[in-house]
Motif scaffolding. Sequence first.
Motif, PDB file in Angstrom:
ATOM      1  N   ARG A 141       0.978  -1.214   0.004  1.00  0.00           N
ATOM      2  CA  ARG A 141      -0.229  -0.040  -0.044  1.00  0.00           C
ATOM      3  C   ARG A 141       0.725   1.190  -0.002  1.00  0.00           C
ATOM      4  NH1 ARG A 141      -5.410  -0.700   1.513  1.00  0.00           N
ATOM      5  NH2 ARG A 141      -5.824  -2.959   2.228  1.00  0.00           N
ATOM      6  N   ASN A 142       0.598   1.994  -0.517  1.00  0.00           N
ATOM      7  CA  ASN A 142       1.168   3.269  -0.716  1.00  0.00           C
ATOM      8  C   ASN A 142       1.363   3.983   0.646  1.00  0.00           C
ATOM      9  OD1 ASN A 142       2.611   5.783  -1.818  1.00  0.00           O
ATOM     10  ND2 ASN A 142       0.581   6.912  -2.155  1.00  0.00           N
ATOM     11  N   GLY A 143       2.666   4.167   0.976  1.00  0.00           N
ATOM     12  CA  GLY A 143       3.162   4.573   2.094  1.00  0.00           C
ATOM     13  C   GLY A 143       3.715   3.791   3.368  1.00  0.00           C
ATOM     14  N   LEU A 144       3.195   2.439   3.072  1.00  0.00           N
ATOM     15  CA  LEU A 144       3.442   1.242   4.122  1.00  0.00           C
ATOM     16  C   LEU A 144       4.678   0.688   4.186  1.00  0.00           C
ATOM     17  CD1 LEU A 144       1.811  -0.462   6.212  1.00  0.00           C
ATOM     18  CD2 LEU A 144       1.218  -2.077   4.460  1.00  0.00           C
ATOM     19  N   PRO A 145       5.417   0.773   5.334  1.00  0.00           N
ATOM     20  CA  PRO A 145       6.943   0.251   5.146  1.00  0.00           C
ATOM     21  C   PRO A 145       6.743  -1.296   5.072  1.00  0.00           C
ATOM     22  CG  PRO A 145       6.369   1.879   6.918  1.00  0.00           C
ATOM     23  CD  PRO A 145       5.070   1.647   6.514  1.00  0.00           C
ATOM     24  N   LYS A 146       7.913  -1.774   4.437  1.00  0.00           N
ATOM     25  CA  LYS A 146       7.703  -3.474   4.262  1.00  0.00           C
ATOM     26  C   LYS A 146       7.685  -3.997   5.771  1.00  0.00           C
ATOM     27  CE  LYS A 146       8.777  -3.309   0.024  1.00  0.00           C
ATOM     28  NZ  LYS A 146       7.830  -3.603  -1.162  1.00  0.00           N
TER      29      LYS A 146
END
Length: 174
Positions: A141-146
């Motif tokens: 998701r956009n902006g979700l860290p790994k």
Amino acid sequence: MDVVEPSPDLAEATLDRVEAFRDGRTGEERLLLGGPELSSVVRYSFPGLIPEGVREPTVDFRGDELLLTARVAVASFPDVTALGEAIGLLPDTVDVVMRGALRPFGPSLSALYVDRVEASRIPLPGRLVPGILTALGRSDRNGLPKDALAIPLPQGISSAFVESDHLVLLSEEG
């Protein structure tokens, strides 16, 4: 004080409480859920939610920290080869503890930010966390860290986070 154990009955009662809260029937703006309630829901209410090889999932809290524990078959670990020779030292099934924080992540979402994963009390390298989360159903998701897992919120819930040893749900009406 009686220790409450996870059970199918507690799972059903917890889901009934959440449904009443979501529908506004409780008149409350906040709903607090404890570890036994959440453990019951995870274990008994959503077949297929927990990946194969994961047993006895438990949800607990340490202050504002979320603790997820389970017995996990080593063969179900993603990229176990990254553990190198250490994999040969582990038994077939290990106790896994995932520690992190649950925070709001946007409209209708919270995110579990994973700080640490341990297998049989041995900290796993941080580079393995994204693979573990992917095995748990993580999607980009956009902006979700790994090292974070997005958690969709049910309709009627505006936010979910951990505070003082409880999962706190906020009503959209609040």
